[in-house]
Design a protein around this motif. Structure first.
Motif, mmCIF file in Angstrom:
data_model
loop_
_atom_site.group_PDB
_atom_site.id
_atom_site.type_symbol
_atom_site.label_atom_id
_atom_site.label_comp_id
_atom_site.label_asym_id
_atom_site.label_seq_id
_atom_site.Cartn_x
_atom_site.Cartn_y
_atom_site.Cartn_z
ATOM 1 N N THR A 249 4.284 1.681 -2.106
ATOM 2 C CA THR A 249 4.382 3.022 -2.587
ATOM 3 C C THR A 249 4.764 3.704 -1.354
ATOM 4 O OG1 THR A 249 2.981 2.876 -4.606
ATOM 5 C CG2 THR A 249 3.831 5.125 -4.029
ATOM 6 N N VAL A 250 6.122 4.502 -1.480
ATOM 7 C CA VAL A 250 6.432 5.302 -0.308
ATOM 8 C C VAL A 250 6.420 6.669 -0.900
ATOM 9 C CG1 VAL A 250 8.289 5.464 1.484
ATOM 10 C CG2 VAL A 250 7.742 3.422 0.509
ATOM 11 N N GLY B 200 1.007 -1.152 -0.008
ATOM 12 C CA GLY B 200 0.075 0.058 0.007
ATOM 13 C C GLY B 200 0.811 1.243 -0.030
ATOM 14 N N LEU B 201 0.252 2.298 0.488
ATOM 15 C CA LEU B 201 0.932 3.598 0.707
ATOM 16 C C LEU B 201 1.307 4.061 1.957
ATOM 17 C CD1 LEU B 201 1.719 6.157 -0.944
ATOM 18 C CD2 LEU B 201 -0.537 7.129 -0.304
ATOM 19 N N LYS C 10 11.666 4.462 2.859
ATOM 20 C CA LYS C 10 12.306 5.727 1.854
ATOM 21 C C LYS C 10 11.397 5.669 0.804
ATOM 22 C CE LYS C 10 16.830 5.086 3.894
ATOM 23 N NZ LYS C 10 18.337 4.689 3.576
ATOM 24 N N PRO C 11 11.622 6.596 -0.170
ATOM 25 C CA PRO C 11 10.832 6.733 -1.392
ATOM 26 C C PRO C 11 11.380 5.649 -2.206
ATOM 27 C CG PRO C 11 11.055 8.987 -0.788
ATOM 28 C CD PRO C 11 11.707 8.130 0.444
ATOM 29 N N GLU C 12 12.664 5.509 -2.178
ATOM 30 C CA GLU C 12 13.336 4.373 -3.102
ATOM 31 C C GLU C 12 12.861 3.199 -2.742
ATOM 32 O OE1 GLU C 12 16.758 6.247 -0.526
ATOM 33 O OE2 GLU C 12 15.045 6.917 -1.383
ATOM 34 N N ASP C 13 12.305 2.656 -1.790
ATOM 35 C CA ASP C 13 11.626 1.701 -1.448
ATOM 36 C C ASP C 13 10.412 1.087 -2.333
ATOM 37 O OD1 ASP C 13 13.618 0.801 0.619
ATOM 38 O OD2 ASP C 13 12.453 1.960 1.935
#
Length: 119
Positions: A116-117, A10-11, A87-90
């Motif tokens: 989604t991060v 999820g987010l 992290k966003p890169e995950d």
């Protein structure tokens, strides 16, 4: 028949947490090592974490060490990936893989769950 079903994606916001589950059926889960892979758009599939079938020894990609934890519950025929300090890169689709390499090689894959991060 053999099934591996990922769930829990999820987010999440940066710094947040998610727990992924890989629920299996149709094979002897206790004889298989488990790996979590991820694949982001325009990137190659990456091995994130693995855990052995015997001792339960876990290994991790350098990018997730200290943040992710892989576990398994043989009684429930389920593997988990606890993801902290995201992290966003995950951001990626995360796949569960079960593999046996002795006697006769056998390998199974799930369909993936989106993580989604983003802030």
């Amino acid at each position: 028949q053999v099934q591996l079903v990922e769930s829990g994606g999820g987010l999440a916001q940066p710094g947040g947490s998610l727990r992924l589950s890989c629920t299996t059926s149709g094979f002897d889960f206790s004889l298989y090592g488990v790996r979590w892979y991820r694949q982001a758009p325009e990137k190659e599939r990456e091995l994130v974490a693995s855990i052995t079938n015997g001792s339960g020894r876990a290994t991790y990609a350098d990018s997730v060490k200290g943040r992710f934890t892989i576990t398994r519950d043989n009684a429930k025929k389920t593997a988990f990936l606890q993801m902290d300090s995201l992290k966003p890169e995950d951001t990626a689709v995360y796949y569960c893989n079960a593999i046996r390499i002795t006697f006769r090689k056998s390998e199974y894959w799930g369909q993936g769950t989106q993580v989604t991060v983003s802030s």
